[in-house]
Enzyme design. Sequence first.
Site, mmCIF file in Angstrom:
data_model
loop_
_atom_site.group_PDB
_atom_site.id
_atom_site.type_symbol
_atom_site.label_atom_id
_atom_site.label_comp_id
_atom_site.label_asym_id
_atom_site.label_seq_id
_atom_site.Cartn_x
_atom_site.Cartn_y
_atom_site.Cartn_z
ATOM 1 N N CYS A 1 -12.072 -28.704 6.055
ATOM 2 C CA CYS A 1 -10.804 -27.986 5.921
ATOM 3 C C CYS A 1 -9.628 -28.927 6.182
ATOM 4 C CB CYS A 1 -10.782 -26.821 6.906
ATOM 5 S SG CYS A 1 -9.242 -25.884 6.884
ATOM 6 N N ASP B 1 0.859 -1.179 0.000
ATOM 7 C CA ASP B 1 0.000 0.000 0.000
ATOM 8 C C ASP B 1 0.902 1.237 0.000
ATOM 9 O OD1 ASP B 1 0.945 0.211 2.559
ATOM 10 O OD2 ASP B 1 -0.991 -0.055 3.532
ATOM 11 N N HIS C 1 -5.721 -21.644 9.965
ATOM 12 C CA HIS C 1 -7.044 -22.090 9.524
ATOM 13 C C HIS C 1 -7.774 -20.990 8.742
ATOM 14 C CE1 HIS C 1 -11.086 -23.448 9.212
ATOM 15 N NE2 HIS C 1 -11.447 -22.281 9.715
ATOM 16 N N CYS D 1 -7.480 -28.122 11.722
ATOM 17 C CA CYS D 1 -8.665 -28.967 11.520
ATOM 18 C C CYS D 1 -8.300 -30.438 11.355
ATOM 19 C CB CYS D 1 -9.441 -28.498 10.294
ATOM 20 S SG CYS D 1 -10.127 -26.853 10.500
ATOM 21 N N CYS E 1 -6.459 -27.857 6.856
ATOM 22 C CA CYS E 1 -5.354 -27.187 7.560
ATOM 23 C C CYS E 1 -4.968 -27.984 8.811
ATOM 24 C CB CYS E 1 -5.746 -25.757 7.911
ATOM 25 S SG CYS E 1 -6.617 -25.598 9.486
ATOM 26 N N ASP F 1 -7.544 -7.782 -0.025
ATOM 27 C CA ASP F 1 -6.666 -7.980 1.123
ATOM 28 C C ASP F 1 -7.466 -7.587 2.342
ATOM 29 O OD1 ASP F 1 -6.371 -4.918 0.755
ATOM 30 O OD2 ASP F 1 -5.437 -5.331 2.684
#
Length: 389
Positions: A303, A91, A334, A308, A305, A265
């Site tokens: 999920c 940015d 996650h 999980c 990840c 974002d």
Amino acid sequence: MTLHWTRLAQDGNARRGVLHTAHGEVETPVFMPVGTAGTVKAMTADSVRATGARMVLGNTYHLMLRPGAERVGRLGGLHTMMDWHGPILTDSGGYQVMSLNELRQMDEGGVTFRSHLDGSKHRLTPERSIEIQRLLDADVTMCLDECTPFPATEEQAATSMRLSMRWAKRCRDAFVPREGYGLFGIVQGSTYPELRAESVAALSGIGFEGYAVGGLAVGEGQEMMFGVLDCTLPLMPTHAPRYLMGVGTPSDIVGAVRRGIDMFDCVIPTRSGRTGRAYTSRGMMNLRNAKHAEDKRPIDPDCACPACARHSRAYLHHLIKAEEMLGPMLLTWHNLQYYQDLTRGLRDAISAGRLDAHAAALEAAWAAGDAPPEDAAAAELAEDRETLR
Ligand SMILES: [Zn+2]
């Protein structure tokens, strides 16, 4: 060739495409995790990559104050410094200068402010912002603009937007073109359709590699945000990527993709992960809640990840209550995984021409799942929005 975007598929107003950058290709719609100060908080670069993320964001304001743009340049740029070899968008620094500094002074040339770290005096101009982002080696450089406060009168919004348009021209002039690098202009104009249209026309006249919609997710609410997108997006160039800055929740992202946004974002997945909140295919869940204390189920059975695949809600609840570092690490992972899975699902649905049905199924699952009652969810969401970035 400078950074550019090619369209692969279209479903309604939604677009699937590829962003071609100096540090590789990125499929859009894309969600970029926020790496504020040269790190996505609580994640290694490898773990960010493992979620499927291919592009991250860095904050000019934080990096210019510490460790300093020239130092990042001497260390080989942001990619080398943070071991992230994919594309990076930075940015301009403007948003944080305005939100973190009460004693800032704006003038036609730029903004003068004191560091929130040590009180030292700094000046950010359009030219200096572009120079800093070059030192950081950002694939996507953002124009310095004034983020118009919300609410603003039409006169305030017009004055602010026109200043940003003059700065956009100065940014374009200061930007040195390089293969695979690009500069994005930022559409301002608050909630006023005529001002948004004037801003799009001014930026299109200058010409940029991409166009961002700024000044949203600042307290106006989802309905008004979508209203601004509905009147702004049809006016924007179709050949270039469109980036909705600082947005948002999963529902915000789905709605914006359906309207034609390609890039996002937001700190919501990382920040809410650090405070015990998980975004899932069945709605948002607060792991602090005592109801999870002996729940052996994973946060989200859909999920893959580590949080999980290997742990229960009960264990994550314990980690958060005990303020163990691993709790925020696992929940951040996650949430980033969820956002990457969400955007991948949207890309696939666009290619298959079934985005409307896919979006309806997502919304229905969020509403039917383990999410807290609507009031609590709204309160937590307000809290997440309040602390955006
Ligand atoms: Zn997970």
